[in-house]
Design an enzyme around this catalytic site. Structure first.
Site, PDB file in Angstrom:
ATOM      1  N   SER A  17     -69.581   0.578  80.362  1.00  0.00           N
ATOM      2  CA  SER A  17     -69.987  -0.649  81.194  1.00  0.00           C
ATOM      3  C   SER A  17     -70.919  -1.719  80.142  1.00  0.00           C
ATOM      4  CB  SER A  17     -70.641  -0.698  82.456  1.00  0.00           C
ATOM      5  OG  SER A  17     -71.519  -1.156  82.533  1.00  0.00           O
ATOM      6  N   TYR A  67     -75.827   5.883  86.881  1.00  0.00           N
ATOM      7  CA  TYR A  67     -74.727   5.028  86.270  1.00  0.00           C
ATOM      8  C   TYR A  67     -74.896   4.631  84.711  1.00  0.00           C
ATOM      9  CZ  TYR A  67     -70.858   1.418  86.248  1.00  0.00           C
ATOM     10  OH  TYR A  67     -70.095   0.559  86.089  1.00  0.00           O
TER      11      TYR A  67
HETATM   12  P1  NAD Z   1     -63.025   0.082  91.983  1.00  0.00           P
HETATM   13  O1  NAD Z   1     -64.323   0.827  92.830  1.00  0.00           O
HETATM   14  O2  NAD Z   1     -61.974  -1.017  92.555  1.00  0.00           O
HETATM   15  O3  NAD Z   1     -62.310   1.441  91.377  1.00  0.00           O
HETATM   16  C1  NAD Z   1     -62.630   2.989  91.026  1.00  0.00           C
HETATM   17  C2  NAD Z   1     -61.581   3.306  90.825  1.00  0.00           C
HETATM   18  O4  NAD Z   1     -61.880   4.831  90.288  1.00  0.00           O
HETATM   19  C3  NAD Z   1     -60.518   4.042  92.657  1.00  0.00           C
HETATM   20  O5  NAD Z   1     -59.634   3.852  91.957  1.00  0.00           O
HETATM   21  C4  NAD Z   1     -60.884   5.688  92.313  1.00  0.00           C
HETATM   22  O6  NAD Z   1     -60.033   6.094  93.236  1.00  0.00           O
HETATM   23  C5  NAD Z   1     -61.407   5.493  91.336  1.00  0.00           C
HETATM   24  N1  NAD Z   1     -62.177   7.756  91.531  1.00  0.00           N
HETATM   25  C6  NAD Z   1     -62.995   7.462  91.978  1.00  0.00           C
HETATM   26  N2  NAD Z   1     -63.566   8.445  91.845  1.00  0.00           N
HETATM   27  C7  NAD Z   1     -62.568   9.060  90.699  1.00  0.00           C
HETATM   28  C8  NAD Z   1     -61.807  10.567  90.949  1.00  0.00           C
HETATM   29  N3  NAD Z   1     -63.334  11.953  91.035  1.00  0.00           N
HETATM   30  N4  NAD Z   1     -61.204  10.933  90.023  1.00  0.00           N
HETATM   31  C9  NAD Z   1     -60.156   9.908  90.159  1.00  0.00           C
HETATM   32  N5  NAD Z   1     -60.601   8.553  90.467  1.00  0.00           N
HETATM   33  C10 NAD Z   1     -61.692   8.594  91.099  1.00  0.00           C
HETATM   34  O7  NAD Z   1     -64.600   0.383  90.595  1.00  0.00           O
HETATM   35  P2  NAD Z   1     -64.071  -1.076  89.228  1.00  0.00           P
HETATM   36  O8  NAD Z   1     -64.922  -1.946  89.114  1.00  0.00           O
HETATM   37  O9  NAD Z   1     -62.406  -0.802  89.020  1.00  0.00           O
HETATM   38  O10 NAD Z   1     -64.070   0.055  88.354  1.00  0.00           O
HETATM   39  C11 NAD Z   1     -63.496   0.979  87.276  1.00  0.00           C
HETATM   40  C12 NAD Z   1     -64.672   1.295  85.825  1.00  0.00           C
HETATM   41  O11 NAD Z   1     -65.009   0.400  85.312  1.00  0.00           O
HETATM   42  C13 NAD Z   1     -65.313   2.075  86.513  1.00  0.00           C
HETATM   43  O12 NAD Z   1     -65.331   3.340  85.362  1.00  0.00           O
HETATM   44  C14 NAD Z   1     -66.765   1.177  86.310  1.00  0.00           C
HETATM   45  O13 NAD Z   1     -67.795   1.982  86.189  1.00  0.00           O
HETATM   46  C15 NAD Z   1     -66.173   0.261  85.703  1.00  0.00           C
HETATM   47  N6  NAD Z   1     -66.683  -0.603  85.301  1.00  0.00           N
HETATM   48  C16 NAD Z   1     -67.024  -1.674  86.540  1.00  0.00           C
HETATM   49  C17 NAD Z   1     -67.235  -2.934  86.054  1.00  0.00           C
HETATM   50  C18 NAD Z   1     -67.172  -4.356  87.683  1.00  0.00           C
HETATM   51  O14 NAD Z   1     -68.517  -5.068  87.303  1.00  0.00           O
HETATM   52  N7  NAD Z   1     -66.523  -4.495  88.114  1.00  0.00           N
HETATM   53  C19 NAD Z   1     -68.476  -2.947  85.599  1.00  0.00           C
HETATM   54  C20 NAD Z   1     -68.828  -2.534  84.080  1.00  0.00           C
HETATM   55  C21 NAD Z   1     -67.426  -0.684  84.298  1.00  0.00           C
END
Ligand code: NAD
Length: 287
Positions: free
Chosen positions: A172, A185
């Site tokens: 991130s 986080y």
């Molecule tokens: P999201 O909530 O849509 O997806 C998260 C996914 O992780 C889901 O499929 C959930 O089921 C899965 N998950 C959670 N706990 C789990 C576990 N214990 N075992 C297996 N799977 C698990 O969120 P997202 O935005 O798609 O996030 C995905 C990644 O991207 C994360 O690591 C997040 O920190 C990172 N990220 C997101 C953003 C953003 O703006 N959306 C920005 C920077 C980083």
């Protein structure tokens, strides 16, 4: 003609068209964690479109996982869903064993699963801290370790890829931007950055490449509050010089490139896909 700040904000939001399909990952086997939602879903579909067979890991939401599998299969790729908690060593090891049985090996791991448990620092519970570190950081360690074991066992197969394996850690912008109210986080993402670099240094001689993608604000369920009303969206845009929110497809395209031999010689680096969020937007008008 120069653009002043007013004109810049008048630029309409342009949606990136779906790119043509280049099967740069043909014959490769990929595992994407947390792939039934948001970024993981976008990455799994993009890898499938690029020719990879894909294991769609998830922890809850069978139907959403099945839908991602169906979409990859529609494009001609092999895929199946695997329910496992990335923070659970036994479940992670079983997931990798099954992948080797089903698909023969693994070439690409996308360590994507992650979540937030936000709280003001002095109200943050140990459970909130441990949950975020356990899934976001330890979960990536557990999956990366299994992937490296298989990459080292198998070695380079030149007809498949120049590398013995590729790991992409979903980090991130908060690996380098501090984030009040989200200390657990931000700590997990800062940890991912140094874990990624240290693994990359250690396994480079085996031709294993390890990199991160560091997204900015991407439109997914994790951050709905930040973009779902026009007021929130406008506020968010003060942090994004490129003046649009990111989409999971933006991350999908970056992941395909990093996983492909087009990125051979790229290891130990964070690729910021953030519309300029890490460019200190507060200084855009001279500070
Ligand atoms: P999201 O909530 O849509 O997806 C998260 C996914 O992780 C889901 O499929 C959930 O089921 C899965 N998950 C959670 N706990 C789990 C576990 N214990 N075992 C297996 N799977 C698990 O969120 P997202 O935005 O798609 O996030 C995905 C990644 O991207 C994360 O690591 C997040 O920190 C990172 N990220 C997101 C953003 C953003 O703006 N959306 C920005 C920077 C980083």
């Amino acid at each position: 003609m120069s653009l002043d700040a007013g004109d810049r904000h008048a630029v309409p939001e342009v949606v990136m068209p779906t790119p043509p399909i280049h099967k740069v990952l043909s014959g490769q086997k990929a595992l994407v964690t947390g792939a039934n939602s948001g970024i993981g879903r976008g990455v799994a579909i993009a890898l499938g479109r690029a020719g990879a067979d894909v294991v769609v890991n998830y922890v809850a939401g069978d139907e959403a996982a099945d839908a991602v599998v169906a979409e990859i299969r529609t494009g001609g790729g092999k895929a199946y869903a695997h329910k496992a908690d990335v923070a659970n060593e036994t479940e992670v090891q079983a997931m990798f064993r099954k992948m080797v049985e089903e698909l023969g090996t693994i070439d690409i791991l996308v360590n994507n699963a992650g979540l937030q448990r936000d709280a003001p620092f002095d109200e943050m519970t140990l459970e909130q801290w441990n949950t975020v570190i356990g899934i976001n950081l330890t979960g990536q360690f557990l999956c990366a370790r299994e992937a490296v074991r298989e990459f080292k066992r198998r070695g380079v197969v030149p007809s498949v890829s120049c590398a013995a394996g590729k790991i992409i850690c979903m980090s991130s912008v908060h690996e380098i931007i501090p984030w009040a109210g989200h200390v657990n986080y931000a700590a997990s993402k800062g940890g991912i950055m140094m874990m990624m670099k240290s693994i990359a240094q250690e396994v480079a001689p085996y031709r294993i490449r390890v990199n991160s993608i560091s997204p900015g604000a991407i439109r997914t369920p994790i951050n709905t509050k930040a973009w779902s009303t026009p007021e929130a969206y406008q506020r968010l845009m003060t942090l994004v010089p490129y003046n649009r929110i990111g989409e999971p497809e933006d991350i999908g395209r970056a992941a395909v490139w990093l996983a492909s031999d087009n990125a051979d010689y790229v290891t130990g680096t964070s690729l910021y896909v953030d519309g300029g969020m890490t460019l200190y937007p507060g200084f855009a008008t001279g500070g």
